[in-house]
Design an enzyme around this catalytic site. Structure first.
Site, PDB file in Angstrom:
ATOM      1  N   CYS A 339     102.427  20.192  98.212  1.00 20.78           N
ATOM      2  CA  CYS A 339     101.206  20.130  99.025  1.00 20.78           C
ATOM      3  C   CYS A 339     100.986  21.395  99.858  1.00 20.78           C
ATOM      4  O   CYS A 339      99.887  21.967  99.865  1.00 20.78           O
ATOM      5  CB  CYS A 339     101.227  18.892  99.911  1.00 20.78           C
ATOM      6  SG  CYS A 339     102.548  18.869 101.165  1.00 20.78           S
ATOM      7  N   HIS A 387     102.552  15.852 104.907  1.00 20.93           N
ATOM      8  CA  HIS A 387     101.595  16.091 103.818  1.00 20.93           C
ATOM      9  C   HIS A 387     100.367  16.801 104.360  1.00 20.93           C
ATOM     10  O   HIS A 387      99.962  16.595 105.509  1.00 20.93           O
ATOM     11  CB  HIS A 387     101.189  14.781 103.154  1.00 20.93           C
ATOM     12  CG  HIS A 387     100.510  14.984 101.836  1.00 20.93           C
ATOM     13  ND1 HIS A 387     101.195  15.324 100.693  1.00 20.93           N
ATOM     14  CD2 HIS A 387      99.196  14.935 101.479  1.00 20.93           C
ATOM     15  CE1 HIS A 387     100.347  15.456  99.685  1.00 20.93           C
ATOM     16  NE2 HIS A 387      99.132  15.228 100.143  1.00 20.93           N
ATOM     17  N   HIS A 399      94.283  18.010  97.056  1.00 22.20           N
ATOM     18  CA  HIS A 399      95.690  18.086  97.468  1.00 22.20           C
ATOM     19  C   HIS A 399      96.606  17.877  96.269  1.00 22.20           C
ATOM     20  O   HIS A 399      96.178  17.419  95.206  1.00 22.20           O
ATOM     21  CB  HIS A 399      95.987  17.056  98.561  1.00 22.20           C
ATOM     22  CG  HIS A 399      96.004  15.633  98.079  1.00 22.20           C
ATOM     23  ND1 HIS A 399      96.905  14.703  98.528  1.00 22.20           N
ATOM     24  CD2 HIS A 399      95.215  14.960  97.186  1.00 22.20           C
ATOM     25  CE1 HIS A 399      96.693  13.532  97.956  1.00 22.20           C
ATOM     26  NE2 HIS A 399      95.670  13.658  97.141  1.00 22.20           N
TER      27      HIS A 399
END
Length: 424
Positions: A339, A387, A399
């Protein structure tokens, strides 16, 4: 005589026969009903077993999903720690390489100074003073050789400088070797720590993979349905939020229009009063006061600067070009990403160097609220900030989700919100 025989009575016509037939029919009917009842019971039991099996599959799928989600979360957190450790180890490796290079240069300086001393020693040997030469070459401290009362008077100024230079070079080389040795030991420790973090990530991902592989086909279908329901719920929440934002924007626009109309009405009344013969000073004062109020009303709480449109466009173009590429923990492109590797690469493409890990990225740039989000902003999730994604507008982000999945577009409501910022 045959004509006088009594006709044979049919058994069926006798009362006993009729009772027997009726009894047989009842027994047959009873047996049929019992058989049908047994079949019905069997069918009901089978249905119950099927339902129980389906419920069991659904429960197991839900339990596995909960475990796998937790493992992926933990792996995501561990991945960020690994990325930070790797970044530090890479920097440490560069420092070690530099120190080793400096140590090599220092060693060459020692060798050059030794060759200079050797030339003087060779000259002494040719002059028959071999013992002095041997002492000079084998001495731990060449300066002590020339410091003796016997040789000091014979050493030229050039020789003394050569000895001083050799001593200086040797001390510098020893210092660099010590620094390089210490740095190497530190690098070994860092690499050992890095390996431990790597094993932590791999262990959690391996456990999650095993759990998923053990699912039956039916349980896998339930798992996929649960994930689909989660996405649909996230999208529903996002739509509710978009509708609320549209309604709020409409109300704010209506309020602004009403305020503007009220301001215009005040100005018309002031102009009418001035035209009807009131003192102009009073009218001018009223106008000036209104202008000051208007100016002060615009000085509300400070808002974050609008993003650089050109940079934001480059960020989105880069992110969109990565759609479909696999998530791989610790990867930062070009063929796979985790990520924070994706977000770093996207902003690097726009000429902005942001940190590698989420814990540092979250403190980079300017904080923005959900209502202030603009395309290109970074959006962070979970309480441990494990994240991050790239906001693209309309409640959506690009993402790199988790192992086994690809870079994709998803609602920002799919995961627990933490915060957002604007790198530039």
């Amino acid at each position: 005589m045959g004509s006088h025989r009594k006709p044979r009575t049919r058994l069926i016509d006798s009362p006993a026969a009729r009772r027997g037939v009726v009894g047989f029919g009842a027994a047959a009917l009873s047996a049929t009903l019992l058989s049908q009842t047994a079949h019905a019971d069997d069918d009901a039991t089978e249905i119950e077993r099927t339902q129980e099996k389906a419920e069991g599959a659904a429960e197991r799928a839900a339990a596995v999903k909960k475990q796998v989600d937790l493992l992926h979360r933990q792996a995501g957190t561990a991945t960020q720690h690994y990325n930070a450790a790797k970044e530090a180890a890479d920097a440490q490796q560069e420092a070690v390489d530099e120190l080793l290079e400096q140590a090599a240069v220092a060693a060459e300086g020692v060798n050059e100074a030794r060759r200079t001393l050797g030339s003087f020693a060779a000259a002494q040997y040719r002059n028959g003073t071999f013992s002095d030469t041997a002492v000079l070459l084998l001495a731990d401290d060449p300066r002590s050789f020339f410091d003796t009362s016997y040789t000091l008077g014979r050493a030229t100024e050039e020789q003394q400088r050569a000895v001083d230079e050799f001593t200086r070079q040797r001390e510098a080389a020893a210092e660099k070797r010590a620094e390089a040795t210490e740095a190497l030991e530190g690098l070994d420790d860092s690499q050992e720590e890095l390996q431990q973090k790597k094993e932590t990530v791999q262990g959690k991902l391996s456990t999650a993979r095993t759990l998923l592989e053990e699912l039956t086909e039916e349980e896998q279908q339930h798992l996929e349905k649960l994930e689909q329901l989660e996405r649909e719920e996230a999208e529903r929440k996002a739509e509710e939020r978009r509708e609320a934002e549209r309604q709020r924007a409409a109300e704010e626009a209506a309020a602004a229009e009403a305020a503007a109309e009220a301001q215009r009405e005040e100005e018309r009344q002031a102009a009418a009063e001035a035209g009807s013969g009131q003192e102009s000073g009073s009218g001018e004062g009223t106008g000036a006061g209104a202008g000051e109020d208007s100016g002060s009303s615009g000085g509300g709480s400070e808002q974050p600067a609008e993003p650089d449109a050109g940079k934001a466009a480059q960020v989105l173009a880069y992110a969109e070009a990565q759609l479909g590429k696999p998530y791989v923990w610790g990867a930062a492109g070009p063929n796979s990403f985790d990520c924070s590797g994706l977000t770093q690469g996207a902003w690097r493409a726009a000429g902005v160097e942001i940190p590698r890990v989420t814990y540092d990225q979250v403190n980079f740039g300017t904080k923005v609220s959900r209502s202030e989000l603009r395309p290109g902003d970074l959006v962070f999730f979970y309480s441990d900030i494990s994240h991050v994604g790239i906001y693209i507008g309309d409640g959506q982000m690009i993402h790199a989700p988790k192992p086994g999945e690809n870079v994709r577009v998803e609602s920002i409501d799919y995961m627990p919100w933490h915060s957002a910022n604007r790198p530039a």
